[in-house]
Enzyme design. Structure first.
Site, PDB file in Angstrom:
ATOM      1  CE1 TYR A  42      -3.029  -2.956   0.439  1.00 30.07           C
ATOM      2  CE2 TYR A  42      -3.641  -2.264   2.642  1.00 30.07           C
ATOM      3  CZ  TYR A  42      -3.684  -3.246   1.592  1.00 30.07           C
ATOM      4  OH  TYR A  42      -4.491  -4.433   1.428  1.00 30.07           O
ATOM      5  CG  HIS A 100      -0.744  -8.542   0.244  1.00 29.73           C
ATOM      6  ND1 HIS A 100      -0.451  -7.380   0.114  1.00 29.73           N
ATOM      7  CD2 HIS A 100      -2.026  -8.492   0.020  1.00 29.73           C
ATOM      8  CE1 HIS A 100      -1.303  -6.438   0.005  1.00 29.73           C
ATOM      9  NE2 HIS A 100      -2.513  -7.536  -0.269  1.00 29.73           N
TER      10      HIS A 100
END
Length: 269
Positions: A42, A100
Site C-alpha cells: 500500500y 499478502h
C-alpha cells in the site's frame, strides 16, 4: 484463538495515502476503531505509523495488521522486509502479519516462506500470523506445513456478489478465521435493489446491510472510507441485526463477481 482475537470491524487503508490517509485514519480512531489494516504494497505504512504514534492511544489497544508482498518471500528477505515494515510503522511488533498473496507459480516454495513467517512470530515481531488470497488447496498445504492453530486468518475478498463459500468452509474446517476485504464491492452494494430494500426496512444504508451480513457470519472485515460520515456509519452497522429471510435474500446475490484478480493470482476455487 477466539473470535474476539480480531476486533471487528477494522479500518482498511488500501489506496489511502498522504493527508487523505492521515485524516481518515485519525477520524476512524476517534470514532472508536482499534483494528488497522495496512500492507507493504500500500505504500502507506510510514503514514499509518505516524497517525498511530500521534494518536495518544496506547499501542496495546491497537490491533495492527500488515502484509508481506510476494516479491519479499525468500527466507532472509522476508524477515528483512518485516524489519523495514516495523521501522516505518514505528513499532516493535505487529499484531498480525500476513502473506499478502501466495507466491506466483510457486516461485518461492510455501515450505520455505511459511516457516520464515513462523520465525518472525517466534521472534516476537508478530503476535499472530496468517495468509491472504489462499485457495482451499493452498490452505490445506499451509496447515500441513505449519500445523493446525498456527494460521490465525485467511484474508479474502468477500461481499454479497462474491460469497466465496468454499474457501470460508475450508477455513472453518481448519479453525482459521475469515477476514473479508472489499466488503462493499468498491461501492457496488449501494446500487443493488435487494440491499436497498433491506436497508430501507432498517433505516440503514446498503453498505451497512452488507457489513451486518458479514458480521452475522462471524466474518471480520475492515471497510475503508475517506468520508467521516461513512467511517462512523460503517461502525454503526455492527449493531444491525438482519432476519433469517434477509440473510437468505442476500445469499441469493452471489454471482461470483471477483474484483481483485491480478495476473499473478492463484487458480481460484
Amino acid at each position: 484463538m477466539t473470535a474476539t482475537t480480531l476486533p471487528n470491524p477494522g479500518f482498511g487503508t488500501f489506496r489511502l495515502e498522504g493527508d487523505t490517509l492521515r485524516d481518515s485514519l485519525t477520524t476512524a480512531l476517534e470514532a472508536g476503531y482499534r483494528h488497522v489494516d495496512t500492507a507493504q504494497f500500500y505504500g502507506n505504512e510510514a503514514e499509518v505509523g505516524d497517525v498511530l504514534a500521534d494518536s495518544g492511544i496506547a499501542r496495546d489497544e491497537i490491533f495492527l495488521t500488515t502484509k508481506v508482498w510476494h516479491d519479499r518471500l525468500v527466507p532472509g528477505d522476508l524477515e528483512k522486509s518485516v524489519d523495514e515494515s516495523l521501522e516505518r510503522l514505528k513499532t516493535d511488533y505487529v499484531d498480525l502479519l500476513l502473506i499478502h498473496w501466495p507466491s506466483p507459480n510457486d516461485e518461492v516454495a510455501m515450505e520455505d516462506y511459511l516457516p520464515a513467517l513462523q520465525k518472525v512470530k517466534a521472534s516476537g515481531k508478530a503476535r499472530h500470523i496468517g495468509v491472504s488470497n489462499f485457495t482451499c488447496a493452498q490452505l490445506d498445504r499451509a496447515v500441513s506445513i505449519l500445523g493446525r492453530g498456527e494460521i490465525l486468518t485467511n484474508q479474502v475478498e468477500v461481499h454479497p456478489f462474491l460469497q466465496n463459500r468454499q474457501v470460508i468452509e475450508k477455513c472453518r474446517e481448519h479453525g482459521i478465521e475469515v477476514t473479508a476485504f472489499m466488503p462493499l464491492a468498491v461501492g457496488k452494494v449501494m446500487e443493488d435493489a435487494t440491499l436497498k430494500q433491506i436497508a430501507e426496512r432498517h433505516d440503514a444504508s446498503p453498505a451497512q446491510v452488507a457489513l451486518a451480513w458479514l458480521k452475522a457470519q462471524d466474518i471480520v472485515t475492515f471497510p475503508s472510507s475517506t468520508k467521516a460520515k461513512n467511517i462512523r456509519s460503517n461502525l454503526a452497522a455492527f449493531d444491525l441485526t438482519l432476519s433469517d429471510e434477509e440473510m437468505q435474500a442476500i445469499a441469493e446475490l452471489d454471482r461470483g463477481e471477483r474484483i481483485a484478480d491480478p495476473d499473478f493470482a492463484p487458480d481460484w476455487d
